[in-house]
Design an enzyme around this catalytic site. Structure first.
Site, mmCIF file in Angstrom:
data_model
loop_
_atom_site.group_PDB
_atom_site.id
_atom_site.type_symbol
_atom_site.label_atom_id
_atom_site.label_comp_id
_atom_site.label_asym_id
_atom_site.label_seq_id
_atom_site.Cartn_x
_atom_site.Cartn_y
_atom_site.Cartn_z
ATOM 1 N N ASP A 73 -10.231 23.084 -18.487
ATOM 2 C CA ASP A 73 -11.618 23.744 -18.628
ATOM 3 C C ASP A 73 -12.431 23.458 -17.403
ATOM 4 O OD1 ASP A 73 -10.588 23.513 -21.019
ATOM 5 O OD2 ASP A 73 -12.209 22.519 -22.057
ATOM 6 N N ALA A 143 -15.791 18.920 -21.761
ATOM 7 C CA ALA A 143 -16.295 20.085 -20.913
ATOM 8 C C ALA A 143 -17.860 20.326 -21.463
ATOM 9 C CB ALA A 143 -15.678 21.392 -21.186
ATOM 10 N N ARG A 222 -19.654 19.967 -29.370
ATOM 11 C CA ARG A 222 -19.325 19.808 -28.084
ATOM 12 C C ARG A 222 -19.478 21.023 -27.134
ATOM 13 N NH1 ARG A 222 -13.743 19.447 -30.360
ATOM 14 N NH2 ARG A 222 -12.360 21.546 -30.017
ATOM 15 N N ASP A 223 -19.115 21.123 -25.865
ATOM 16 C CA ASP A 223 -19.191 22.110 -25.001
ATOM 17 C C ASP A 223 -20.849 22.516 -24.811
ATOM 18 O OD1 ASP A 223 -16.628 21.793 -25.011
ATOM 19 O OD2 ASP A 223 -16.147 23.510 -26.196
ATOM 20 N N ASN A 278 -14.541 26.450 -40.712
ATOM 21 C CA ASN A 278 -15.981 26.474 -40.768
ATOM 22 C C ASN A 278 -16.477 26.480 -39.403
ATOM 23 O OD1 ASN A 278 -15.278 23.994 -40.725
ATOM 24 N ND2 ASN A 278 -17.294 23.158 -41.612
ATOM 25 N N GLU A 309 -12.482 26.456 -35.073
ATOM 26 C CA GLU A 309 -13.159 26.273 -33.677
ATOM 27 C C GLU A 309 -13.568 27.254 -32.759
ATOM 28 O OE1 GLU A 309 -10.753 21.922 -33.314
ATOM 29 O OE2 GLU A 309 -10.467 23.360 -31.591
ATOM 30 N N LEU A 310 -14.832 27.305 -32.518
ATOM 31 C CA LEU A 310 -15.280 28.469 -31.568
ATOM 32 C C LEU A 310 -15.569 27.735 -30.186
ATOM 33 C CD1 LEU A 310 -17.404 30.609 -34.098
ATOM 34 C CD2 LEU A 310 -14.921 30.857 -33.551
ATOM 35 N N GLU A 311 -14.509 27.521 -29.156
ATOM 36 C CA GLU A 311 -14.749 26.684 -28.290
ATOM 37 C C GLU A 311 -15.773 27.240 -26.781
ATOM 38 O OE1 GLU A 311 -11.835 23.542 -27.811
ATOM 39 O OE2 GLU A 311 -10.431 25.311 -27.854
#
Length: 444
Positions: A73, A143, A222-223, A278, A309-311
């Site tokens: 990442d 990240a 996160r992120d 979700n 997961e929408l990273e």
């Protein structure tokens, strides 16, 4: 540090304004209506690779940018307005890294943020660790994003786990490291960091770890990605999260499925399992000028019953539109869907509501079907370039889930662990298209 002192230390800060996806908003702020958008089953059921959304195959005769490291990442140093920063002639990128003799699947447990710098924005030289990890929050750091303002580096990151934990844990909190910038003819470095925890899940809008442990598949928070809204001048962070609550508290809103016509003909394969998906893209507004305090807001987007997961969510702007991008894996989609590892995107003329999927389904960029895992963690830059890292390649038809049963030698030889070729995309209204392929890691 004030600007005069900054200049006295021979650090010249300039902005590389690069723009096919340029900031083009009217200076007048427009009224907004907050309201979470849904990525529906109907939307995601339209996902398919096309010539416009499929990346070229990456030839395996590549050179690693840092042979001693796995690199994955990656994000650039930006100005507060989102444009790519240039400091005393240097571009800077930050990456998650681990020693290259480690099995690729273990790298997340020891991830360290390092930085690279470059005069031309494509030939990267390793600078070192971004900060002293002993002073940072978390047993390791995942990240985030980086912004420079008045000579100060603001490096947002994910604090994962806790210092001194007996075994690896996956608690996630959003953190900020603020430090000084030193630049001269020999390179660039950072020092004198102060670390702060800036946001934790509250259980109202975003799921806590305790809620997730009541039966969900996984937990994310996160992120952190810094964003200054060009319409209002307000400061925010975007982040990956999950819709709040436990599975037993979760109920189906028919809007998650799609239009009334689609609902009338749709039946779940396994509704109880689908409710465990979700994923959400969160947003929080800064409540002080030092970016150490944020107030959580309703999610920008939820993928309930669609994706878990929408990273690495991030926004670029063009004209009057906000373009919201995120990454996800094929195995993160719910049981009623089949979709590839990819970069997905949505657009709206408001920051906090009204997002509709790009290209009808949301898919912006996917790997070739026969090389489905060759790259991941795509990030769209303001100039339309898309960076990512070279992931698992040429797997002889294996699914990525099969890698755990292969030899360590096989796993090591089929992991890229370096920046992938940069892609350029064209963006027009709600359509996107891959235009060309460029040098690995090219951001200029």
């Amino acid at each position: 540090m004030n600007t005069k002192k900054f200049m006295a230390r021979n650090v010249l800060l300039t902005t590389a304004i690069v723009s096919t996806l340029s900031f083009g908003f009217s200076s007048a702020a427009s009224a907004e209506t907050a309201g979470t958008s849904n990525w529906t089953i109907e939307d995601a059921s339209k996902i398919e690779r096309t010539d416009d959304t499929t990346a070229p195959y990456i030839e395996p005769d590549f050179e690693k940018m840092a042979p001693e490291l796995h690199v994955w990442d990656t994000w650039p140093l930006r100005e507060k307005d989102g444009s790519i920063a240039k400091v005393n002639g240097y571009y800077v990128i930050f990456s998650l890294t681990a020693d290259s003799d480690l099995l690729p699947g273990k790298r997340h447990d020891v991830a360290t943020i390092r930085y690279f710098y470059s005069k031309d924005g494509k030939s990267w030289e390793l600078g070192g660790k971004a900060f002293d990890t002993k002073q940072a929050y978390g047993s390791r750091q995942w990240a985030g994003s980086a912004m420079i303002e008045d000579g100060k580096l603001n490096l947002f990151y994910t604090a994962t786990g806790r210092k001194g934990e007996e075994s690896v844990t996956y608690e996630q909190r959003l953190a900020l490291a603020t430090g000084d910038v030193e630049a001269n003819g020999k390179g660039i470095s950072f020092s004198n960091f102060d670390h702060s925890i800036i946001l934790e899940p509250e259980g109202k809008y975003y799921q806590t770890e305790e809620q997730a442990e009541a039966g969900d598949i996984a937990y994310t928070f996160r992120d952190p990605w810094f964003f200054e809204d060009p319409k209002t001048g307000k400061d925010y962070i975007l982040f990956e999260g999950n819709s709040a609550g436990t599975p037993s508290e979760r109920t189906l809103d028919r809007a998650y499925i799609g239009s009334e016509d689609f609902q009338s003909s749709f039946d779940f394969v396994n509704e109880d399992f689908a409710k465990l998906f979700n994923g959400a893209i969160g947003i929080a507004e800064a409540t002080n000028d030092s970016y150490t305090e944020f107030e959580a807001m309703e999610p920008l987007l939820e993928a309930n019953y669609v994706n878990q997961e929408l990273e690495r969510p991030h926004i670029v702007t063009k004209g009057n539109q906000y373009y919201l991008f995120t990454n996800t894996h094929e195995h993160k989609f719910g049981p009623d869907l089949s979709a590839p590892d990819g970069l997905y995107g949505f657009s709206s003329d408001q920051l906090t509501s009204g997002y509709e999927p790009l290209n009808d389904s949301g898919l912006v960029l996917a790997n070739p079907e026969n090389h489905a895992y060759q790259a991941y963690s795509w990030m769209v830059l303001p100039n339309g370039k898309v960076i990512s890292f070279y992931n698992f390649h040429d797997l002889d038809g294996k699914n990525i889930a099969d890698l755990g049963g292969t030899s360590p030698e096989y796993q090591m030889s089929h992991f890229g662990g370096t920046l992938a070729p940069t892609l350029k995309i064209a963006l027009q209204n709600d359509r996107t298209k891959v235009v060309n392929e460029q040098a690995p890691g090219k951001i200029k």
